[in-house]
Design a protein around this motif. Structure first.
Motif, PDB file in Angstrom:
ATOM      1  N   GLU A  25       7.906 -13.648  -4.049  1.00 26.79           N
ATOM      2  CA  GLU A  25       9.026 -12.539  -5.609  1.00 26.79           C
ATOM      3  C   GLU A  25      10.028 -13.572  -5.718  1.00 26.79           C
ATOM      4  N   GLY A  26      10.446 -14.182  -5.719  1.00 23.96           N
ATOM      5  CA  GLY A  26      10.844 -15.075  -6.361  1.00 23.96           C
ATOM      6  C   GLY A  26      10.162 -16.822  -7.672  1.00 23.96           C
ATOM      7  N   ALA A  27       8.585 -16.741  -7.773  1.00 23.12           N
ATOM      8  CA  ALA A  27       7.449 -17.242  -8.063  1.00 23.12           C
ATOM      9  C   ALA A  27       7.043 -15.792 -10.166  1.00 23.12           C
ATOM     10  N   ALA A  28       7.458 -14.553  -9.145  1.00 21.55           N
ATOM     11  CA  ALA A  28       7.110 -13.638  -9.914  1.00 21.55           C
ATOM     12  C   ALA A  28       8.133 -13.490 -11.275  1.00 21.55           C
ATOM     13  N   SER A  29       9.634 -13.725 -10.339  1.00 19.76           N
ATOM     14  CA  SER A  29      10.452 -13.418 -11.142  1.00 19.76           C
ATOM     15  C   SER A  29      10.541 -14.560 -12.122  1.00 19.76           C
ATOM     16  N   LEU A  30       9.904 -15.965 -11.885  1.00 20.68           N
ATOM     17  CA  LEU A  30       9.926 -16.827 -12.992  1.00 20.68           C
ATOM     18  C   LEU A  30       8.752 -16.816 -13.709  1.00 20.68           C
ATOM     19  N   LEU A  31       8.019 -15.576 -13.720  1.00 20.00           N
ATOM     20  CA  LEU A  31       6.960 -15.135 -14.654  1.00 20.00           C
ATOM     21  C   LEU A  31       7.080 -14.503 -15.527  1.00 20.00           C
ATOM     22  N   GLU A  32       8.387 -13.599 -14.710  1.00 22.76           N
ATOM     23  CA  GLU A  32       8.239 -12.772 -16.135  1.00 22.76           C
ATOM     24  C   GLU A  32       9.661 -13.511 -16.761  1.00 22.76           C
ATOM     25  N   MET A  33      10.444 -14.604 -16.443  1.00 19.93           N
ATOM     26  CA  MET A  33      11.331 -14.764 -17.456  1.00 19.93           C
ATOM     27  C   MET A  33      10.183 -15.520 -18.654  1.00 19.93           C
ATOM     28  N   LEU A  34       9.527 -16.065 -18.245  1.00 21.89           N
ATOM     29  CA  LEU A  34       8.318 -16.747 -18.621  1.00 21.89           C
ATOM     30  C   LEU A  34       7.819 -15.790 -19.843  1.00 21.89           C
TER      31      LEU A  34
END
Length: 69
Positions: A25-34
């Motif tokens: 879920e954290g990785a998905a949030s990072l991807l969204e920010m990117l």
């Protein structure tokens, strides 16, 4: 790991699944920010590497526990 009425997965498996889910879920949030950043800024290799490290660690942890199950 057949599904039966009396089957309860080992605690270690459950813990790894929950931890991996939270990390993903954290990785998905990072991807969204990117994705948002990519609209008007350049994404660096280190930013992508951070996401890759999270995903690879989760995959390795899940593989290790599932091999023991």
């Amino acid at each position: 790991m057949a599904a039966t009425a009396g089957y309860a997965p080992p605690r270690e498996l459950v813990n790894v699944i929950v931890q991996s889910s939270e990390k993903l879920e954290g990785a998905a949030s990072l991807l969204e920010m990117l994705e948002d950043k990519a609209d008007n800024q350049r994404i660096t290799a280190s930013e992508l590497a951070a996401v890759r490290c999270i995903v690879e660690a989760c995959a390795a942890n899940l593989d290790a526990v599932l091999e023991q199950a």
